[in-house]
Design an enzyme around this catalytic site. Sequence first.
Site, PDB file in Angstrom:
ATOM      1  N   VAL A 102     -12.555 -16.085 -26.371  1.00 56.16           N
ATOM      2  CA  VAL A 102     -11.737 -14.888 -26.138  1.00 56.16           C
ATOM      3  C   VAL A 102     -11.267 -14.764 -24.687  1.00 56.16           C
ATOM      4  O   VAL A 102     -10.290 -14.077 -24.407  1.00 56.16           O
ATOM      5  CB  VAL A 102     -12.470 -13.590 -26.554  1.00 56.16           C
ATOM      6  CG1 VAL A 102     -12.791 -13.582 -28.043  1.00 56.16           C
ATOM      7  CG2 VAL A 102     -13.714 -13.325 -25.721  1.00 56.16           C
ATOM      8  N   SER A 112     -19.993   0.030 -24.566  1.00 54.87           N
ATOM      9  CA  SER A 112     -21.459   0.155 -24.529  1.00 54.87           C
ATOM     10  C   SER A 112     -21.823   1.464 -23.850  1.00 54.87           C
ATOM     11  O   SER A 112     -21.108   1.944 -22.964  1.00 54.87           O
ATOM     12  CB  SER A 112     -22.079  -0.994 -23.734  1.00 54.87           C
ATOM     13  OG  SER A 112     -23.452  -0.732 -23.504  1.00 54.87           O
ATOM     14  N   TYR A 170     -22.064  -6.080 -16.342  1.00 54.61           N
ATOM     15  CA  TYR A 170     -21.864  -5.659 -17.740  1.00 54.61           C
ATOM     16  C   TYR A 170     -21.325  -4.223 -17.799  1.00 54.61           C
ATOM     17  O   TYR A 170     -20.373  -3.926 -18.525  1.00 54.61           O
ATOM     18  CB  TYR A 170     -23.204  -5.770 -18.461  1.00 54.61           C
ATOM     19  CG  TYR A 170     -23.177  -5.461 -19.938  1.00 54.61           C
ATOM     20  CD1 TYR A 170     -22.683  -6.386 -20.857  1.00 54.61           C
ATOM     21  CD2 TYR A 170     -23.666  -4.250 -20.422  1.00 54.61           C
ATOM     22  CE1 TYR A 170     -22.675  -6.110 -22.221  1.00 54.61           C
ATOM     23  CE2 TYR A 170     -23.671  -3.964 -21.772  1.00 54.61           C
ATOM     24  CZ  TYR A 170     -23.172  -4.903 -22.673  1.00 54.61           C
ATOM     25  OH  TYR A 170     -23.172  -4.615 -24.026  1.00 54.61           O
ATOM     26  N   ALA A 171     -21.917  -3.337 -16.998  1.00 54.60           N
ATOM     27  CA  ALA A 171     -21.474  -1.934 -16.988  1.00 54.60           C
ATOM     28  C   ALA A 171     -20.023  -1.828 -16.521  1.00 54.60           C
ATOM     29  O   ALA A 171     -19.228  -1.067 -17.082  1.00 54.60           O
ATOM     30  CB  ALA A 171     -22.384  -1.098 -16.084  1.00 54.60           C
ATOM     31  N   ILE A 200     -28.945  -1.691 -29.861  1.00 52.66           N
ATOM     32  CA  ILE A 200     -28.858  -2.203 -31.227  1.00 52.66           C
ATOM     33  C   ILE A 200     -29.671  -3.497 -31.295  1.00 52.66           C
ATOM     34  O   ILE A 200     -29.531  -4.360 -30.418  1.00 52.66           O
ATOM     35  CB  ILE A 200     -27.385  -2.502 -31.613  1.00 52.66           C
ATOM     36  CG1 ILE A 200     -26.467  -1.291 -31.340  1.00 52.66           C
ATOM     37  CG2 ILE A 200     -27.292  -2.937 -33.074  1.00 52.66           C
ATOM     38  CD1 ILE A 200     -26.735  -0.040 -32.140  1.00 52.66           C
TER      39      ILE A 200
HETATM   40  P1  NAP Z   1     -24.580 -11.222 -29.809  1.00 49.76           P
HETATM   41  O1  NAP Z   1     -25.594 -11.194 -30.902  1.00 49.76           O
HETATM   42  O2  NAP Z   1     -24.856 -12.000 -28.578  1.00 49.76           O
HETATM   43  O3  NAP Z   1     -23.177 -11.717 -30.450  1.00 49.76           O
HETATM   44  C1  NAP Z   1     -22.025 -11.882 -29.669  1.00 49.76           C
HETATM   45  C2  NAP Z   1     -21.150 -12.956 -30.307  1.00 49.76           C
HETATM   46  O4  NAP Z   1     -20.006 -13.157 -29.449  1.00 49.76           O
HETATM   47  C3  NAP Z   1     -21.876 -14.301 -30.393  1.00 49.76           C
HETATM   48  O5  NAP Z   1     -21.613 -14.933 -31.610  1.00 49.76           O
HETATM   49  C4  NAP Z   1     -21.278 -15.057 -29.230  1.00 49.76           C
HETATM   50  O6  NAP Z   1     -21.315 -16.450 -29.374  1.00 49.76           O
HETATM   51  C5  NAP Z   1     -19.853 -14.545 -29.248  1.00 49.76           C
HETATM   52  N1  NAP Z   1     -19.172 -14.876 -27.997  1.00 49.76           N
HETATM   53  C6  NAP Z   1     -19.691 -14.917 -26.754  1.00 49.76           C
HETATM   54  N2  NAP Z   1     -18.769 -15.310 -25.871  1.00 49.76           N
HETATM   55  C7  NAP Z   1     -17.637 -15.535 -26.563  1.00 49.76           C
HETATM   56  C8  NAP Z   1     -16.343 -15.970 -26.200  1.00 49.76           C
HETATM   57  N3  NAP Z   1     -16.030 -16.267 -24.932  1.00 49.76           N
HETATM   58  N4  NAP Z   1     -15.402 -16.099 -27.160  1.00 49.76           N
HETATM   59  C9  NAP Z   1     -15.707 -15.832 -28.463  1.00 49.76           C
HETATM   60  N5  NAP Z   1     -16.922 -15.404 -28.849  1.00 49.76           N
HETATM   61  C10 NAP Z   1     -17.869 -15.263 -27.933  1.00 49.76           C
HETATM   62  O7  NAP Z   1     -24.239  -9.760 -29.329  1.00 49.76           O
HETATM   63  P2  NAP Z   1     -24.276  -8.331 -30.089  1.00 49.76           P
HETATM   64  O8  NAP Z   1     -25.517  -7.645 -29.695  1.00 49.76           O
HETATM   65  O9  NAP Z   1     -23.930  -8.494 -31.528  1.00 49.76           O
HETATM   66  O10 NAP Z   1     -23.091  -7.613 -29.317  1.00 49.76           O
HETATM   67  C11 NAP Z   1     -21.773  -7.492 -29.827  1.00 49.76           C
HETATM   68  C12 NAP Z   1     -20.979  -6.549 -28.927  1.00 49.76           C
HETATM   69  O11 NAP Z   1     -21.633  -5.286 -28.864  1.00 49.76           O
HETATM   70  C13 NAP Z   1     -20.872  -7.032 -27.482  1.00 49.76           C
HETATM   71  O12 NAP Z   1     -19.603  -6.706 -26.966  1.00 49.76           O
HETATM   72  C14 NAP Z   1     -21.945  -6.228 -26.775  1.00 49.76           C
HETATM   73  O13 NAP Z   1     -21.671  -6.081 -25.415  1.00 49.76           O
HETATM   74  C15 NAP Z   1     -21.853  -4.928 -27.522  1.00 49.76           C
HETATM   75  N6  NAP Z   1     -23.062  -4.103 -27.418  1.00 49.76           N
HETATM   76  C16 NAP Z   1     -24.256  -4.554 -27.902  1.00 49.76           C
HETATM   77  C17 NAP Z   1     -25.371  -3.739 -27.791  1.00 49.76           C
HETATM   78  C18 NAP Z   1     -26.721  -4.134 -28.310  1.00 49.76           C
HETATM   79  O14 NAP Z   1     -27.668  -3.376 -28.083  1.00 49.76           O
HETATM   80  N7  NAP Z   1     -26.855  -5.249 -28.990  1.00 49.76           N
HETATM   81  C19 NAP Z   1     -25.261  -2.483 -27.176  1.00 49.76           C
HETATM   82  C20 NAP Z   1     -24.032  -2.078 -26.703  1.00 49.76           C
HETATM   83  C21 NAP Z   1     -22.935  -2.902 -26.838  1.00 49.76           C
HETATM   84  P3  NAP Z   1     -22.534 -17.280 -28.648  1.00 49.76           P
HETATM   85  O15 NAP Z   1     -23.801 -16.772 -29.246  1.00 49.76           O
HETATM   86  O16 NAP Z   1     -22.212 -18.670 -28.974  1.00 49.76           O
HETATM   87  O17 NAP Z   1     -22.401 -16.971 -27.192  1.00 49.76           O
END
Ligand code: NAP
Length: 246
Positions: free
Chosen positions: A63, A141, A154-155, A187
Amino acid sequence: MTLQGQVAVVTGASQGIGLAIARELAAAGAAVRAVDIQPEKLVEAVRDIRAAGGRAEAHAADVSRGDQAEEVVRAVLAAEGRIDALVNNAGITRDGLLMRMKEEDWDAVLAVNLKGVFNFSRAVVRAMLGRRSGRIVNIASVVGMMGNAGQSNYAASKAGVIGFSKSLARETASRGVTVNCIAPGYIATAMTDGLPEDVKKTFLELIPMKRFGAPEDVARAVLFLLSDAASYITGQVIGVNGGMYM
Ligand code: NAP
């Protein structure tokens, strides 16, 4: 809530919140175009969605690369003729106190979390404006609103996503395109699994509902924002955080 006949692009769709979103939208009838950086993991996710009876296609792309975002959007438009919804979900963390933060960790987080949102939004917006219809949902977030020690990169990226979304919402509102953010709290996904137990405990104490969220909690809020029920909502940030931030 139905998305029958609609085409939805979801980034970061291989796992965690993105996979839950892709599943939820496919279950609601959307043709999902799943984007992620690792092809093998992505193909598995798409297989999973199809096995459950949903429509999904895989697009391996980074992305943070504008050319790759343009290419994905061109391919989807060529195949489907329309994009009704874009969910910018791909995101990474590279945590560390600012004093010790490497420049590459700052750049990487901003490139994926903020520029990635710019890349895909810019790629889809012309087609959406042309059809006078479209929905963009950006996954921000709670940290973009509260701040968090050790996550200044990140923030900043997530606060940037919120400012970006409100600005784009103002640019597109009169032509039927809404832009909103979901700001998840804590999450339970791979992103948070690796945190030390004491950090998890501290987070739990901040959550009035006394439990971590599930990816599906976020996915259902995304479905709502993409549904007809949300047609008069734009420029908003919906918290999905168990009350962690009010
Ligand atoms: P996750 O489990 O790490 O999943 C993120 C996905 O995005 C992974 O499949 C990752 O691939 C992919 N990705 C990373 N870099 C990329 C790139 N350059 N191009 C395309 N895909 C890419 O994270 P998640 O917890 O589901 O989080 C999803 C979203 O929610 C994020 O934006 C995160 O900041 C936000 N968020 C999460 C939380 C939480 O508590 N989990 C809280 C607030 C916000 P790889 O694994 O190969 O890197």
